[in-house]
Scaffold this motif. Sequence first.
Motif: not given
Length: 446
Positions: A266-278
């Motif tokens: 459906k070509e829904a809005p999306s964007r790349p995101v970044t999370s962090h882990a230690v």
Amino acid sequence: MPEKTDADLITEVQKCYDEAQAHTSQWRGRARDDLRFFHADAYNHAQWDDAVYQARAGTFGGSPRPCLTINKTAQHVFQVENEARQSQMGVKVNATGFGAMSEAADALEGIVRHIEYQSNAQQNAYACAIQGQVRSGLGWVHVVTDYVPDADTFDQDFFIKSVPNPLNVYFDPAAREPDHSDQNWAMIVEEMDRAEFDRQYPGHDDVSRDPLSGIESNSGWVSENTVRVATYYRRSEKKDTLWMTPDGPMRQSDMPEEMVELFRSKEAPSRPVTSHAVEKIIIAGNAVIAQGDTVFSLIPLVPFVGIETRATGGNDADYAGLVRFLIDPQRMFNYTASAFVESVALQTKAPWLACAEAIEGYEQQWAGANTSNAAYLPYNAVDHDTSQPVPTPTRIEPPTGSTGHLQGMQSADQWMQMVTGQYQAEMGAPGNDADFSHLRQFRVIL
């Protein structure tokens, strides 16, 4: 990406250690000098320049001269540390928008207060970090997770631990934020006696005693009697995609594959995101003795920074506390105080000036006039041979110290007050309140 072997991890930790060592080598040398200066006393003479002390002490010949240590630096440092302790510092949680509520912030702050209370953070971790900040320019607190004490449970809680020696912390030179929240790795390194290592980490007899065994760069990390133990934290990025759904934004990692395909079609809005882990890794010499993920998204080593200076065009960093700025005026105070005592010591005692005829027959009483508390001193008012009056014995004015030396001591004392912002009320200055504006203040944002 293939998982790293133990050899890869050890090489990574040693490389980071060498990099941090080079980055802070200037500060580490100066911090040790600052600490020696702060702890100076009459026995170690650490507030004297070595060449000046040796010359005055008669090391190269000649009579020894006074080398006094009047440690006023400690007084100024304790003033700052005690003021900081009385301020009851702690973590403050604020609601800053995006649907945040003050009630939720108050609840989180209550949780933080509980963590600080059970860790005795005010008296231990925070006080220790402030000492490092004021004395050597950099202090640290260490946030850890551990099992709840005195309870038969597998539940864990957060604890705020002290770092007694800031020089044991090695951190990412690429960090640019004042609170080091952007650092990607940091470690606490401790040179541990073999017996203590065996007590804290039983069952690791495989840690080599040969500094060249296994990995060539291991030299210095193990020896016959000691083991270098590094508690190493590294932060990694995890790529994800955020989708806009009818129920609000959702991360692709939390969605079933069918839902992802539906929104993609459906070509829904999306964007790349970044999370962090230690991740936490414990290296002992040439062996990895523990490794695992943590609940943190930031490196759990929090700095208390005094004044930070970075070299132009380079990564070399220097950190200064209050002691650094007291060195020269303190040395001037010690030198002028020593010179004052020396000038007084070289002068004669206050003698009596008398004719020989006046004290004839009473020489013994007059010989002890400077040491006894005689109620009176007899003398001959008339010369027995000539029957002429004899001048009354008089005492010469006692010696006085050099006014120049006294003025030098007063100037040095005023300069120490100037660089610390701590003034004496009787000097007509603002009062005894200290001005700490030259020390950086931080807020911890969770």
